[in-house]
Design an enzyme around this catalytic site. Structure first.
Site, PDB file in Angstrom:
ATOM      1  CE1 TYR A  42       0.100  -5.695  -4.982  1.00  0.00           C
ATOM      2  CE2 TYR A  42      -1.757  -6.446  -3.667  1.00  0.00           C
ATOM      3  CZ  TYR A  42      -0.801  -5.499  -3.948  1.00  0.00           C
ATOM      4  OH  TYR A  42      -0.740  -4.336  -3.208  1.00  0.00           O
ATOM      5  CG  HIS A  85       6.422   0.834  -1.502  1.00  0.00           C
ATOM      6  ND1 HIS A  85       5.819   1.831  -2.239  1.00  0.00           N
ATOM      7  CD2 HIS A  85       6.805   1.416  -0.341  1.00  0.00           C
ATOM      8  CE1 HIS A  85       5.840   2.974  -1.550  1.00  0.00           C
ATOM      9  NE2 HIS A  85       6.445   2.745  -0.398  1.00  0.00           N
ATOM     10  CB  CYS A 129       3.491 -17.663   5.438  1.00  0.00           C
ATOM     11  SG  CYS A 129       2.118 -18.267   6.461  1.00  0.00           S
ATOM     12  CB  CYS A 144       0.753 -22.606   8.119  1.00  0.00           C
ATOM     13  SG  CYS A 144       1.750 -21.237   8.688  1.00  0.00           S
ATOM     14  CB  THR A 186       7.870   9.194  -7.001  1.00  0.00           C
ATOM     15  OG1 THR A 186       7.019   9.088  -5.855  1.00  0.00           O
ATOM     16  CG2 THR A 186       9.070  10.062  -6.685  1.00  0.00           C
TER      17      THR A 186
HETATM   18  P1  OAD Z   1       2.201   7.568  -8.797  1.00  0.00           P
HETATM   19  O1  OAD Z   1       1.351   6.888  -9.779  1.00  0.00           O
HETATM   20  O2  OAD Z   1       1.551   8.160  -7.603  1.00  0.00           O
HETATM   21  O3  OAD Z   1       3.008   8.742  -9.512  1.00  0.00           O
HETATM   22  C1  OAD Z   1       3.703   8.546 -10.711  1.00  0.00           C
HETATM   23  C2  OAD Z   1       4.404   9.847 -11.065  1.00  0.00           C
HETATM   24  O4  OAD Z   1       5.180   9.619 -12.232  1.00  0.00           O
HETATM   25  C3  OAD Z   1       3.477  11.009 -11.363  1.00  0.00           C
HETATM   26  O5  OAD Z   1       3.952  12.170 -10.666  1.00  0.00           O
HETATM   27  C4  OAD Z   1       3.594  11.211 -12.876  1.00  0.00           C
HETATM   28  O6  OAD Z   1       3.521  12.585 -13.257  1.00  0.00           O
HETATM   29  C5  OAD Z   1       4.979  10.687 -13.136  1.00  0.00           C
HETATM   30  N1  OAD Z   1       5.193  10.123 -14.476  1.00  0.00           N
HETATM   31  C6  OAD Z   1       4.315   9.467 -15.278  1.00  0.00           C
HETATM   32  N2  OAD Z   1       4.900   9.050 -16.411  1.00  0.00           N
HETATM   33  C7  OAD Z   1       6.195   9.477 -16.340  1.00  0.00           C
HETATM   34  C8  OAD Z   1       7.332   9.346 -17.184  1.00  0.00           C
HETATM   35  N3  OAD Z   1       7.271   8.717 -18.367  1.00  0.00           N
HETATM   36  N4  OAD Z   1       8.497   9.887 -16.762  1.00  0.00           N
HETATM   37  C9  OAD Z   1       8.580  10.534 -15.580  1.00  0.00           C
HETATM   38  N5  OAD Z   1       7.546  10.675 -14.729  1.00  0.00           N
HETATM   39  C10 OAD Z   1       6.373  10.144 -15.096  1.00  0.00           C
HETATM   40  O7  OAD Z   1       3.363   6.536  -8.386  1.00  0.00           O
HETATM   41  P2  OAD Z   1       4.303   6.530  -7.100  1.00  0.00           P
HETATM   42  O8  OAD Z   1       4.695   7.912  -6.692  1.00  0.00           O
HETATM   43  O9  OAD Z   1       5.382   5.582  -7.379  1.00  0.00           O
HETATM   44  O10 OAD Z   1       2.569   1.899  -3.103  1.00  0.00           O
HETATM   45  O11 OAD Z   1       3.348   5.931  -6.002  1.00  0.00           O
HETATM   46  C11 OAD Z   1       3.847   5.696  -4.737  1.00  0.00           C
HETATM   47  C12 OAD Z   1       3.198   4.466  -4.133  1.00  0.00           C
HETATM   48  O12 OAD Z   1       1.787   4.644  -4.149  1.00  0.00           O
HETATM   49  C13 OAD Z   1       3.409   3.196  -4.899  1.00  0.00           C
HETATM   50  O13 OAD Z   1       4.653   2.576  -4.608  1.00  0.00           O
HETATM   51  C14 OAD Z   1       2.290   2.342  -4.435  1.00  0.00           C
HETATM   52  C15 OAD Z   1       1.168   3.357  -4.435  1.00  0.00           C
HETATM   53  O14 OAD Z   1       0.241   3.154  -3.494  1.00  0.00           O
HETATM   54  C16 OAD Z   1       2.173   0.665  -2.730  1.00  0.00           C
HETATM   55  O15 OAD Z   1       1.609  -0.109  -3.470  1.00  0.00           O
HETATM   56  C17 OAD Z   1       2.516   0.341  -1.329  1.00  0.00           C
END
Ligand code: OAD
Length: 251
Positions: free
Chosen positions: A66, A119, A127, A152, A198
């Site tokens: 992180y 998220h 903490c 803590c 997403t």
């Molecule tokens: P992902 O990395 O799984 O997916 C990103 C999506 O964005 C993919 O479908 C790509 O095709 C698309 N993409 C990439 N570039 C793009 C652009 N310029 N315009 C439009 N689309 C584009 O990310 P998330 O779906 O956000 O959780 O992942 C979900 C969660 O998985 C995250 O919040 C994280 C991860 O584990 C935690 O950390 C809890």
């Protein structure tokens, strides 16, 4: 896709718009997505550094993950997709709600106020033990030891600080989903649901399209490539969010 082929969303005077964003919306700002590059960090699957088990096993490794992401936000600014969403909220006011899976805070920087960070938030820490409220923290913990909770420590029960992130296996904040339910009810069937950038593999966010459809929403998808739940959407526009949204959300 040429601009001419991008549809403009038609919104009536009472239409409510619920937006769900993922990492793709920040990609053009320079924030790496999770799954496009294989989802690895220093050889670890990111699920393996974003979990309570990983934190118990090796808190410093998790903090380094992180911390790197915090450091990488240096100089990162919102892109046209974020700005188009901020302009849409400015037009719609309470008829707009944005649920994001992103922890980068870029929607707020762009000017969105009605944002649910499903998220968590990268620049917040809390903490791992006591109920001290999460606080803003931009510290990059590079090496040495993981940070401890001063409050803590004062009571003699040493506890680690942790990122204010919802990890795999942890529940999301129920208040966020209550707010989404209230919003969908207030829409009374005049609802647009729009998912942007997403991959549709992480629930419960990936299920929102079905909840919205049950609430009578027209369901739209804007993504670089078809996500896992693409067939749940009635409409899809493929391409980069920063190129599509300014046209799609034009007044
Ligand atoms: P992902 O990395 O799984 O997916 C990103 C999506 O964005 C993919 O479908 C790509 O095709 C698309 N993409 C990439 N570039 C793009 C652009 N310029 N315009 C439009 N689309 C584009 O990310 P998330 O779906 O956000 O959780 O992942 C979900 C969660 O998985 C995250 O919040 C994280 C991860 O584990 C935690 O950390 C809890």
């Amino acid at each position: 896709m040429s601009t001419a082929a991008i549809p403009t969303l038609t919104l009536g005077p009472r239409t409510h718009v619920l937006v769900l964003t993922g990492a793709g919306v920040s990609a053009e700002s320079g924030v790496p997505t999770f799954r496009d590059a294989g989802g690895l960090w220093e050889g670890h699957r990111f699920e393996d550094v974003a979990s309570p088990d990983a934190f118990r096993r090796d808190p410093l490794l998790v903090w380094r993950f992180y911390s790197r992401r915090r450091a990488n936000m240096e100089g990162i600014t919102p892109n046209p997709a974020h700005r188009a969403l901020a302009a849409l909220e400015a037009r719609l006011g309470d008829r707009f709600l944005l649920a994001t899976q992103n922890v980068d805070g870029l929607h707020s920087v762009a000017g969105n106020q009605r944002v649910l960070e499903l998220h968590g938030a990268l620049m917040m820490t809390r903490c791992s033990s006591c109920d001290r409220p999460p606080f803003e923290d931009r510290t990059v913990y590079r090496d040495g030891v993981a940070p401890m909770c001063g409050r803590c420590d004062a009571t003699g029960k040493a506890a680690l600080l942790r990122p204010h992130i919802v990890w795999f296996g942890e529940p999301l904040d129920g208040a966020h989903f209550e707010a989404i339910d209230r919003f969908m009810t207030a829409a009374a069937g005049d609802l647009v649901f729009l998912a942007i950038g997403t991959s549709g593999v992480v629930s419960p966010a990936s299920w929102l399209v079905d909840d919205a459809a049950r609430a009578g929403a027209a369901t739209w998808l804007s993504n670089a490539e078809p996500p896992a739940n693409a067939h749940h959407f009635a409409h899809a526009v493929m391409g980069k969010a920063g190129e599509i949204l300014p046209t799609m959300l034009a007044a």
